[in-house]
Design an enzyme around this catalytic site. Structure first.
Site, short mmCIF file in Angstrom:
data_model
loop_
_atom_site.label_atom_id
_atom_site.label_comp_id
_atom_site.label_asym_id
_atom_site.label_seq_id
_atom_site.Cartn_x
_atom_site.Cartn_y
_atom_site.Cartn_z
N LEU A 72 11.66 7.89 -6.58
CA LEU A 72 12.68 7.62 -7.10
C LEU A 72 13.68 8.62 -6.35
O LEU A 72 14.50 8.65 -6.06
CB LEU A 72 12.47 7.41 -9.01
CG LEU A 72 14.24 7.28 -9.02
CD1 LEU A 72 13.83 5.49 -9.04
CD2 LEU A 72 14.11 7.40 -10.34
N GLY A 124 1.80 5.64 -4.29
CA GLY A 124 1.35 6.05 -4.89
C GLY A 124 0.09 6.06 -6.07
O GLY A 124 0.90 7.29 -7.33
N LYS A 125 -0.18 5.47 -5.64
CA LYS A 125 -1.28 5.24 -6.56
C LYS A 125 -2.11 6.45 -6.98
O LYS A 125 -2.87 6.68 -8.07
CB LYS A 125 -2.41 3.56 -5.96
CG LYS A 125 -1.93 2.54 -5.56
CD LYS A 125 -2.40 1.67 -4.93
CE LYS A 125 -2.88 1.53 -4.00
NZ LYS A 125 -1.91 2.20 -2.72
N THR A 170 -3.64 8.24 5.60
CA THR A 170 -4.87 8.49 7.10
C THR A 170 -4.69 8.25 8.35
O THR A 170 -5.69 8.64 8.99
CB THR A 170 -5.82 6.54 6.72
OG1 THR A 170 -5.65 6.65 5.40
CG2 THR A 170 -7.14 5.91 7.11
N ARG A 221 0.19 7.58 11.16
CA ARG A 221 1.37 6.43 11.64
C ARG A 221 2.85 7.01 10.67
O ARG A 221 2.51 6.25 9.70
CB ARG A 221 0.87 4.91 12.07
CG ARG A 221 -0.36 4.86 12.68
CD ARG A 221 -0.26 3.50 12.71
NE ARG A 221 -1.50 3.18 11.94
CZ ARG A 221 -1.85 1.71 11.10
NH1 ARG A 221 -1.64 1.27 11.72
NH2 ARG A 221 -2.27 1.82 10.39
N HIS A 234 -5.60 8.42 -0.65
CA HIS A 234 -4.25 8.96 -1.92
C HIS A 234 -4.13 9.97 -2.14
O HIS A 234 -5.28 10.75 -1.78
CB HIS A 234 -5.57 7.76 -3.12
CG HIS A 234 -5.65 6.14 -2.79
ND1 HIS A 234 -6.22 5.67 -3.72
CD2 HIS A 234 -5.17 5.67 -2.26
CE1 HIS A 234 -6.27 4.86 -3.17
NE2 HIS A 234 -5.56 4.42 -2.53
N GLY A 271 0.69 -1.16 -0.28
CA GLY A 271 0.53 -0.05 0.03
C GLY A 271 0.98 1.38 0.08
O GLY A 271 1.75 1.04 0.17
P1 GDP Z 1 -1.37 5.62 -2.24
O1 GDP Z 1 -2.15 4.94 -0.78
O2 GDP Z 1 -0.67 5.09 -2.81
O3 GDP Z 1 -2.13 6.67 -3.07
O4 GDP Z 1 -0.43 6.76 -1.72
P2 GDP Z 1 -0.48 7.82 -0.29
O5 GDP Z 1 -1.22 9.52 -1.09
O6 GDP Z 1 -1.01 7.26 0.33
O7 GDP Z 1 1.56 7.66 -0.34
C1 GDP Z 1 2.32 8.33 -1.78
C2 GDP Z 1 2.69 9.49 -0.64
O8 GDP Z 1 3.83 10.09 -1.84
C3 GDP Z 1 2.30 10.77 -1.22
O9 GDP Z 1 2.60 12.06 0.11
C4 GDP Z 1 2.16 11.30 -2.34
O10 GDP Z 1 2.44 12.47 -2.36
C5 GDP Z 1 3.79 11.27 -2.58
N1 GDP Z 1 4.41 10.71 -3.83
C6 GDP Z 1 4.18 10.66 -5.02
N2 GDP Z 1 4.63 9.89 -5.74
C7 GDP Z 1 5.83 10.82 -5.48
C8 GDP Z 1 6.98 10.75 -6.06
O11 GDP Z 1 7.74 10.51 -6.48
N3 GDP Z 1 8.15 11.57 -5.28
C9 GDP Z 1 7.93 11.43 -4.02
N4 GDP Z 1 9.00 12.65 -3.29
N5 GDP Z 1 6.76 11.93 -3.30
C10 GDP Z 1 5.04 11.15 -4.41
P1 IMO Z 2 -3.95 2.78 0.81
O1 IMO Z 2 -4.85 2.64 -0.36
C1 IMO Z 2 -0.94 1.32 3.31
C2 IMO Z 2 -3.65 -2.03 6.10
C3 IMO Z 2 -2.91 -1.37 7.49
C4 IMO Z 2 -2.92 -2.59 8.98
C5 IMO Z 2 -4.05 -3.26 7.68
C6 IMO Z 2 -5.54 -4.01 8.09
O2 IMO Z 2 -3.97 3.76 0.30
O3 IMO Z 2 -2.25 2.29 -0.12
P2 IMO Z 2 -7.61 -1.98 7.92
O4 IMO Z 2 -8.29 -0.99 8.34
O5 IMO Z 2 -7.65 -2.67 6.10
O6 IMO Z 2 -8.85 -3.47 8.50
O7 IMO Z 2 -6.42 -2.83 8.19
O8 IMO Z 2 -3.72 -3.38 6.65
N1 IMO Z 2 -3.84 -1.09 5.52
C7 IMO Z 2 -3.16 0.24 4.91
N2 IMO Z 2 -1.67 0.65 4.67
N3 IMO Z 2 -2.26 1.30 2.00
C8 IMO Z 2 -3.39 1.54 2.64
O9 IMO Z 2 -4.55 1.89 1.89
C9 IMO Z 2 -4.44 1.04 3.77
N4 IMO Z 2 -5.15 0.31 3.65
C10 IMO Z 2 -5.19 -0.58 4.88
O10 IMO Z 2 -2.13 -0.11 8.20
O11 IMO Z 2 -1.83 -3.30 8.55
MG MG Z 3 -2.20 6.01 1.13
#
Ligand code: GDP
Ligand code: IMO
Ligand code: MG
Length: 442
Positions: free
Chosen positions: A332, A15-16, A300, A303, A41, A12
């Site tokens: 990267l 950077g989705k 979210t 942590r 996200h 997870g």
């Molecule tokens: P997701 O849950 O997969 O959408 O990822 P998150 O948004 O939870 O976490 C990714 C974090 O990395 C976010 O704070 C983004 O703004 C940041 N991010 C995404 N791509 C890049 C990148 O190429 N470089 C840097 N430095 N940050 C990035």
């Molecule tokens: P995105 O979409 C990272 C983790 C929680 C926990 C486990 C179960 O932002 O990548 P839950 O609340 O789903 O029953 O928790 O899954 N977890 C994630 N870790 N990114 C996420 O979502 C997550 N969604 C749940 O930390 O270990």
């Molecule tokens: Mg996330």
């Protein structure tokens, strides 16, 4: 027709959101197919940052259609707040539809999630987001859940809620020794939510399949990641849904033959939030440095994320489970400045070299990563717009990742902003008229 499934190929937070937002420009529909507001996200456009938990990351384009599919679990309070926060920020948002078959997160689900975590010994805690995700999917499997269609039917809702409140209160009183919940209060609160949801409710699969048949482009946005998958993740330290590519078929109502490409989003290193084994985790100062440079704190829950080297065993596993056609490598830029960078190419288990990801957590915990070391780069890469603009060592690193995973790289992200993206292969490519985008299997 062009359909692309985008999934997280690690634990997870790969950077989705960023990659979905980038690719959404050429999509007509953006569909979430599993998970709920356990997801966080992040999308950064110019200097504005958006953190989306439930609404698809295509929402920032006013000419798109966003769909919350049947496989998602919906907390109506979060839906309401998230929509309002976009409106408050004057964002011209996409049209949003919510599948009537999606299950609804109820207050008692959040309470069970919390009580269940609190009741576990430290080494058994999953470290959930406490958003009620697991208990909602558990009720779905036990065939007592409440779907959007049920919420919109007053009689059906009253009956289902009564049954569930009685059942959960018995649990709270007799098992968890926790306060009970009140039927009337929930009924009132959720009847108001029903008014909002009614405006968005639809048969998602009808809309999506019509769009596919009409040659439109559909982007499916996964949440969580492959190693959090209920079947293929590090069970029981997983989420309760199917973040893998197959989940898109199940959670949106499309057949496997309708999927053209599957993009696995992977960080240039590895992170994990919550509990469970993590072979390449760095417990030292380097891990802390990557956490700080990559701002690795949960979107979210806030942590700190555990950080470690890129694990090619995991990525190869992920490539096969998901049938990845392409990789999108993110963050990267975070590795810039390191003198050398390690890639895990296999594990040593009981003295033997293995290249497969073990099912047994006991075995996984015993696995020692076998590393290959590559030289790092010192140049700032956050403004690079093409692969040629990257230092040779960064290119070598990317090539080696692709070689080990056996999947070509379509996109490299060098910063959080939409503009900080390098395209190496067009996922949606144009046929010549500037309007019709295709994505045959490349
Ligand atoms: P997701 O849950 O997969 O959408 O990822 P998150 O948004 O939870 O976490 C990714 C974090 O990395 C976010 O704070 C983004 O703004 C940041 N991010 C995404 N791509 C890049 C990148 O190429 N470089 C840097 N430095 N940050 C990035
Ligand atoms: P995105 O979409 C990272 C983790 C929680 C926990 C486990 C179960 O932002 O990548 P839950 O609340 O789903 O029953 O928790 O899954 N977890 C994630 N870790 N990114 C996420 O979502 C997550 N969604 C749940 O930390 O270990
Ligand atoms: Mg996330």
């Amino acid at each position: 027709m062009s359909t692309v499934v985008l999934i997280g190929s690690q634990w997870g937070d790969e950077g989705k959101g960023k990659v979905t937002d980038f690719l959404a420009e050429k999509a007509d529909l953006v569909v979430r197919f599993q998970g709920g507001n356990n997801a966080g996200h992040t999308v950064v456009v110019d200097d504005k940052e958006f953190k989306l938990h439930l609404i698809p990351s295509g929402i920032l384009y006013s000419d798109k259609l966003c769909i919350i599919g049947n496989g998602v679990v919906i907390d109506p309070a979060v839906l309401k707040a998230e929509l309002q926060s976009l409106i408050d920020r004057d964002v011209k948002i996409a049209k949003l539809l919510i599948d009537k078959r999606a299950h609804v997160i109820m207050p008692y689900h959040r309470l069970v999630d919390e009580a269940e975590e609190n009741s576990k010994e430290d080494d058994k805690k999953i470290g959930t987001t406490k958003r009620g995700i697991g208990p909602t999917y558990a009720d779905k499997s036990s065939r007592v859940g409440i779907r959007v269609a049920d919420l919109l039917d007053e009689e059906e809702f009253a009956e289902a809620l009564k049954y569930n409140v009685d059942a959960k209160n018995k649990l709270f009183e007799n098992y968890y020794q926790a306060p009970t919940v009140n039927y009337e209060q929930i009924y009132q609160e959720y009847s108001e939510f029903a008014e909002l949801i009614k405006k968005h409710a639809a048969d998602g699969h009808e809309v999506i399949n019509d769009a596919i048949e009409n040659g439109q482009n559909v982007l499916f946005e996964g949440a969580q990641g492959t190693l959090l998958d209920l079947d293929f993740g590090t069970y029981p330290f997983v989420t309760s849904s199917h973040p893998i590519a197959a989940g898109a078929c199940l959670g949106a109502g499309v057949g496997p033959t309708s999927i053209n490409n599957v993009i696995g989003v992977a960080k240039a290193y590895t992170t994990r939030v919550g509990e469970g084994p993590f072979p390449t985790e760095l417990h030292d100062e380097l891990g802390a440095k990557i956490r700080q440079q990559g701002a690795e704190f949960g979107t979210t829950t806030g942590r700190p994320r555990r950080c470690g080297w890129f694990d090619a065993v995991i990525l190869r596993f992920s490539a096969r489970i998901n049938g990845l056609s392409h990789l999108a490598i993110t963050k990267l830029d975070v590795l810039t400045g390191l003198p050398e960078i390690k890639i895990c190419t296999g594990y040593r288990l009981n003295g033997e070299l293995i290249k497969t990801f073990p099912a047994s957590l006991k075995e996984l915990a015993k696995c020692e990563p076998v590393y290959e070391t590559l030289p790092g780069w010192q140049e700032d890469i956050s403004k690079a717009q093409s692969i040629d603009e990257l230092p040779q060592n960064a290119r070598n690193y990317l090539n080696r990742l692709s070689e080990l995973v056996k999947v070509p790289i379509a996109l490299v992200s060098v910063g959080p902003k939409r503009s900080q993206t390098i395209v190496t292969k067009d996922i949606f490519y144009n046929d010549g008229d500037g309007k019709t985008w295709h994505t045959p299997r490349l």
